[in-house]
Design an enzyme around this catalytic site. Structure first.
Site, short mmCIF file in Angstrom:
data_model
loop_
_atom_site.label_atom_id
_atom_site.label_comp_id
_atom_site.label_asym_id
_atom_site.label_seq_id
_atom_site.Cartn_x
_atom_site.Cartn_y
_atom_site.Cartn_z
N MET A 1 0.85 -1.19 0.00
CA MET A 1 0.00 0.00 0.00
C MET A 1 0.89 1.24 0.00
O MET A 1 1.80 1.35 0.80
CB MET A 1 -0.92 0.01 1.22
CG MET A 1 -1.87 1.20 1.25
SD MET A 1 -3.12 1.07 2.53
CE MET A 1 -2.12 1.30 3.99
N CYS A 2 0.58 2.18 -0.89
CA CYS A 2 1.32 3.44 -0.99
C CYS A 2 0.33 4.57 -1.20
O CYS A 2 -0.86 4.37 -1.45
CB CYS A 2 2.31 3.40 -2.15
SG CYS A 2 3.59 2.14 -1.98
N GLY A 3 0.83 5.78 -1.10
CA GLY A 3 0.00 6.95 -1.36
C GLY A 3 0.59 7.77 -2.48
O GLY A 3 1.81 7.93 -2.58
N ARG A 32 -0.53 5.56 4.57
CA ARG A 32 -0.39 4.70 3.39
C ARG A 32 1.08 4.49 3.01
O ARG A 32 1.38 3.60 2.20
CB ARG A 32 -1.13 5.31 2.19
CG ARG A 32 -2.64 5.43 2.39
CD ARG A 32 -3.32 5.84 1.08
NE ARG A 32 -3.15 4.79 0.08
CZ ARG A 32 -3.96 3.75 -0.06
NH1 ARG A 32 -5.01 3.61 0.74
NH2 ARG A 32 -3.75 2.84 -0.99
N ASN A 176 1.00 3.20 -7.15
CA ASN A 176 0.39 2.49 -6.04
C ASN A 176 -0.12 1.17 -6.60
O ASN A 176 -0.97 1.15 -7.50
CB ASN A 176 -0.76 3.29 -5.43
CG ASN A 176 -1.45 2.52 -4.31
OD1 ASN A 176 -0.84 1.69 -3.65
ND2 ASN A 176 -2.72 2.80 -4.10
#
Length: 298
Positions: A1-3, A32, A176
């Site tokens: 999970m990334c932003g 995130r 993402n």
């Protein structure tokens, strides 16, 4: 999970406030991506015959003064260096390949982050707030930017593995999601002389897109070919010298939201990163459709 976050300002008077407006967006993505953060900002261009090189050195005691002296000796007395902690922006009239070769041979510990006439790039380990404070993101100026907060799932937590990734000139990408075939892409590109610096799956997408554009495809055609070649889940946000581009995969399982009004276009993984923007109540807010290409010009 990334932003992911992106911001393009439409009114020239807002270019002075680009970093200020971006700050709550990036910090809003902390949950995130607490491992590392990065940002590419597209500024006013340098003069026609000049290029900018964003570089990074992990050594805290690196001698940037000696580096600047070496730069001027090797690349010309007109070369300029602006240092920000362990990052620097080098401006020179020397060709890109000459600068890259000189860095590899003379300063292998200095990592090249980006090249272009408009792009400056900063990325490092730490929370988004820590990285933003370290490099004074709040005072960045420009027309548009692309930012990212990373929660590592498939490769190491290092500045090199942080996003944005770049290739070519005035081009960057954040991601993402996860790709299932990055090594297939690498095997396709490496025989063409394209070199990879990390084992991060996002770098494969970044270099694939840049290769297609270098071969003559425009950005929409490049992205459409990416739908055919890249396997996995993704929301990609891309920056060029005068554009922001956003695309999601066919399943659109990685979140994204866009807010647009007559002042700006703002993009984030979640609405909470957009909530503090000025006049957000009067913005058109929407979720990008699967495999729909959205491009905004600065």
């Amino acid at each position: 999970m990334c932003g992911i976050v992106g911001l393009l300002v439409k009114k020239p008077e807002l270019r002075e406030r680009l970093g200020e407006l971006m700050m709550p967006m990036l910090i809003g993505m902390t949950e995130r991506g607490p491992d590392s953060a990065g940002l590419a900002v597209f500024t006013a261009p340098v003069a026609e015959d000049w290029l900018k090189f964003s570089v990074y050195c992990a050594k805290p005691d690196f001698d940037w003064i000696a580096f600047e002296d070496a730069v001027r000796h090797a690349l010309g007395k007109d070369a300029r260096l602006s240092v920000q902690v362990n990052h620097a922006v080098l401006e020179t009239t020397s060709p890109a390949e000459k600068v890259k070769d000189w860095l590899r041979q003379t300063y292998p510990q200095v990592h090249l982050l980006s090249v272009g006439q408009r792009i400056d790039l900063y990325k490092d380990t730490g929370t988004p707030a820590e990285v933003a404070a370290r490099y004074d993101f709040a005072h960045l100026k420009g027309t548009h930017l692309v930012g990212h907060t990373r929660m590592a799932t498939e490769s190491a937590v290092t500045p090199a593995h942080a996003h944005p990734f770049t290739a070519g000139e005035d081009w960057c990408l954040v991601h993402n999601g996860s790709l299932s075939n990055p090594y297939s892409i690498r095997r396709k590109l490496e025989p063409l002389g394209i070199e990879f610096e990390t084992d991060n799956d996002t770098e494969a997408a970044c270099r694939y897109f840049e290769w297609r554009m270098r071969e003559g495809d425009d950005l929409p055609t490049t992205i459409h070919k990416g739908f055919e070649e890249l396997d996995g889940f993704f929301t990609f946000l891309m920056g060029t010298r005068d554009e922001l581009a956003l695309v999601r995969d066919a399943f659109a399982c990685k979140p994204a939201v866009v807010a647009e009004n007559d002042q700006y276009v703002a993009i984030a993984s979640e609405f909470r990163s957009l909530a503090k923007l000025p006049d957000i109540k009067n913005a058109k807010i929407f979720e990008p459709a699967p495999e729909e290409i959205y491009i905004w010009r600065a």
